[in-house]
Design a protein around this motif. Structure first.
Motif, short mmCIF file in Angstrom:
data_model
loop_
_atom_site.label_atom_id
_atom_site.label_comp_id
_atom_site.label_asym_id
_atom_site.label_seq_id
_atom_site.Cartn_x
_atom_site.Cartn_y
_atom_site.Cartn_z
N PRO A 55 -8.54 -3.59 0.24
CA PRO A 55 -8.21 -2.68 1.31
C PRO A 55 -7.14 -3.05 0.74
N GLY A 56 -5.49 -1.56 1.40
CA GLY A 56 -4.04 -1.13 0.62
C GLY A 56 -3.45 -2.43 0.90
N PRO A 57 -2.65 -2.94 2.32
CA PRO A 57 -2.02 -3.72 2.73
C PRO A 57 -2.63 -5.19 2.58
N GLY A 58 -3.67 -5.80 1.27
CA GLY A 58 -3.80 -6.92 1.08
C GLY A 58 -5.47 -7.33 1.69
N ILE A 59 -5.90 -7.83 0.46
CA ILE A 59 -6.74 -8.62 1.70
C ILE A 59 -6.32 -9.58 2.72
N PRO A 60 -7.68 -10.40 3.58
CA PRO A 60 -7.22 -10.28 4.62
C PRO A 60 -6.65 -12.08 4.58
N GLU A 61 -7.55 -12.68 3.71
CA GLU A 61 -7.42 -14.06 3.50
C GLU A 61 -5.93 -14.39 3.20
N LEU A 62 -5.49 -13.16 1.94
CA LEU A 62 -4.00 -13.65 1.53
C LEU A 62 -3.19 -13.27 2.73
N ARG A 63 -3.76 -11.70 3.26
CA ARG A 63 -2.29 -11.68 4.46
C ARG A 63 -2.23 -12.61 5.27
N ARG A 64 -3.38 -13.66 5.91
CA ARG A 64 -3.04 -14.66 6.48
C ARG A 64 -2.74 -15.61 6.00
N ALA A 65 -2.91 -16.34 4.84
CA ALA A 65 -1.63 -16.92 4.30
C ALA A 65 -0.36 -16.75 4.33
N PRO A 80 -0.35 -11.55 10.96
CA PRO A 80 -1.26 -10.95 9.60
C PRO A 80 -1.54 -9.01 9.40
N ALA A 81 -2.11 -8.88 10.47
CA ALA A 81 -3.14 -7.09 10.32
C ALA A 81 -1.66 -6.05 10.05
N ALA A 82 -0.45 -6.74 10.58
CA ALA A 82 0.42 -5.43 11.03
C ALA A 82 1.60 -6.23 10.64
N GLU A 83 2.43 -7.45 10.18
CA GLU A 83 3.04 -7.44 9.90
C GLU A 83 3.36 -7.97 9.37
N VAL A 84 2.64 -8.14 7.87
CA VAL A 84 2.04 -8.48 5.96
C VAL A 84 1.42 -7.60 5.39
N LEU A 85 2.44 -7.27 4.22
CA LEU A 85 2.23 -6.35 3.14
C LEU A 85 2.12 -7.16 1.72
N VAL A 86 0.50 -7.07 1.50
CA VAL A 86 0.93 -7.73 0.32
C VAL A 86 0.99 -6.36 -1.06
N TRP A 236 4.44 -10.13 -1.83
CA TRP A 236 4.18 -9.50 -0.10
C TRP A 236 5.82 -9.00 0.68
N VAL A 237 5.49 -8.46 1.45
CA VAL A 237 6.53 -8.80 2.84
C VAL A 237 5.89 -8.95 4.38
N THR A 238 7.07 -8.79 4.97
CA THR A 238 7.16 -9.95 6.15
C THR A 238 7.75 -9.55 6.67
N ALA A 239 7.72 -8.25 7.74
CA ALA A 239 8.55 -7.35 8.98
C ALA A 239 7.55 -6.91 10.35
N SER A 240 8.59 -6.86 10.84
CA SER A 240 8.14 -6.21 12.55
C SER A 240 7.16 -5.06 11.60
N ALA A 241 6.26 -4.94 12.48
CA ALA A 241 5.41 -3.42 12.65
C ALA A 241 5.49 -2.15 11.98
N GLU A 242 7.15 -1.89 12.38
CA GLU A 242 7.21 -0.45 12.27
C GLU A 242 7.69 -1.20 10.97
N LEU A 243 8.05 -1.77 10.36
CA LEU A 243 8.76 -1.87 9.38
C LEU A 243 8.18 -1.49 8.00
#
Ligand SMILES: Cc1ncc(COP(=O)(O)O)c(C=O)c1O
Length: 380
Positions: A55-65, A80-86, A236-243
């Motif tokens: 998946p473009g934003p990263g696999i769910p397992e990693l975004r959760r981790a 993890p679904a909206a505020e994390v990007l791999v 990875w990036v962590t930020a608000s959903a908008e960013l």
């Protein structure tokens, strides 16, 4: 200075090979990270996990981790679904963040000396970089200079703590002052925190955890330094959903997705026990101390770093006045490679006599480098 750092790394690495030198230039460990993590990547490949576009934003397992890691170490809650990007390393995260958030003509403040991709990325975004200089011996941020650097065109502060190449770790008071300024002047902060777990004196505090910063901070980190797999390029990036949405819209056209099987392995790595993280920094702390003591004994002025892989030195006590020349000659004279810090400054005069050594190497490699340098210093 765009590109100069990259060129010098290639030149110095080639020189290391040609002269049989000990290479303390580029910052990568000479021992791989935990075997279990490498095995997890191999297992993922063999099991067919992530071998096709993940998946473009990263696999769910990693975004959760990643979200769990931010909660575990800093008490920060990210969805993890909206505020994390791999991303493909922190390098892509920095590039995508700047391309997404900086418009042509916007000013970007960064503390120099800086990691060499910053200048290139600001330029690619059409921005104007505005350096604020960290000066020896402490390389503390000059907060008055920072305040004066902000104009009506300032869009964001590109912050890197723990800081490459100086090893400076910004204190809570410094980060609070920067955060207050960002809030007052309505600035974004892109916080490159790739050395978050490599701190030997003091502690790392994410600026995004400070009041008012949640919606104006893009935090960036990477598995490369924390798990000693710099070749995997999982960041990875962590930020608000908008960013995160803004950064994702650029990432999509830079790399689209990031290495699938490695993502499974990094998801496991992030869950390693506290002892792993403590062991990593204890090991590097010992190496920092070894290299700093040896370089000081050989006659360098040493600025001991609070974090990162690097120690900055000054060569004037050795009777030298030009770090670039010194680093070009050192492989021939002593059989050791280091990097002239001038390449990390906009103003090369500011770092003219500074030389950076990496200590993320095996103890025997550091000992060999020190033996060579000591021998050279004695005879010169
Ligand atoms: C400050 C800083 N940011 C980013 C990076 C790159 O990280 P990655 O390998 O995850 O792209 C480095 C690597 O040296 C670095 O020193």
């Amino acid at each position: 200075m765009t590109g100069v750092g990259t060129t010098i790394f290639a030149e110095m690495s080639a020189l290391a090979v040609a002269t049989g030198s000990v290479n303390l230039g580029q910052g990568f460990p000479d021992v791989d990270g935990p075997r279990a993590v490498a095995q997890a990547a191999a297992d993922a490949i063999m099991a067919g996990h992530g071998n096709q576009y993940p998946p473009g934003p990263g696999i769910p397992e990693l975004r959760r981790a990643i979200a769990d890691h931010q909660q575990r170490f800093y008490g920060l809650a990210f969805d993890p679904a909206a505020e994390v990007l791999v991303t493909t390393g922190a390098t892509e995260a920095v590039a995508a963040a700047l391309l997404a958030l900086v418009e042509p003509g916007d000013e970007v403040i960064a503390f120099e000396p800086y990691y060499d991709s910053y200048a290139a990325c600001v330029a690619m975004a059409g921005g104007i970089r505005v350096p604020v200089t960290l000066r020896p011996p402490d390389f503390r941020p000059d907060l008055d200079a920072l305040r004066s650097a902000v104009t009506t065109r300032t869009r964001l502060i590109l912050l890197n703590s723990p800081h490459n190449p100086t090893g400076s770790v910004f204190t809570r008071a410094e980060l609070e002052a920067i955060a207050k300024l960002a809030c007052e002047r309505d600035l974004l902060v892109v916080a490159d925190e790739v050395y978050e777990h490599l701190v030997y004196t003091g502690e790392h505090l994410p600026i995004g955890s400070l009041p008012g910063m949640t919606d104006r901070t893009v935090s960036i980190s990477s598995a490369g330094k924390t798990f000693s797999f710099t070749g995997w390029k999982i960041g990875w990036v962590t930020a608000s959903a908008e960013l995160v949405a803004a950064v994702t819209s650029v990432k999509q056209f830079l790399t689209y997705v990031s290495g699938g099987p490695f993502q499974y392995a990094v998801a496991e790595a992030l869950r390693m026990p506290d002892a792993y993280y403590a062991g990593l920094s204890a090991d590097l702390r010992g190496k920092r101390d070894l290299l700093c003591a040896g370089l000081a004994e050989a006659g360098f002025e040493v600025y001991p770093p609070a974090g990162t892989y690097f120690v900055t030195t000054d060569i004037r006590q050795l009777g030298e006045s030009d770090g670039v020349r010194f680093c070009r000659e050192l492989p021939h004279r002593a059989g050791v490679v280091a990097i002239p810090s001038a390449v990390f400054y906009d103003d090369p005069e500011a770092g003219r006599t500074q030389v950076r050594f990496a200590f993320c190497k095996r103890t025997e490699v550091l000992q060999e480098a020190l033996a060579r340098i000591t021998e050279w210093a004695k005879n010169s």
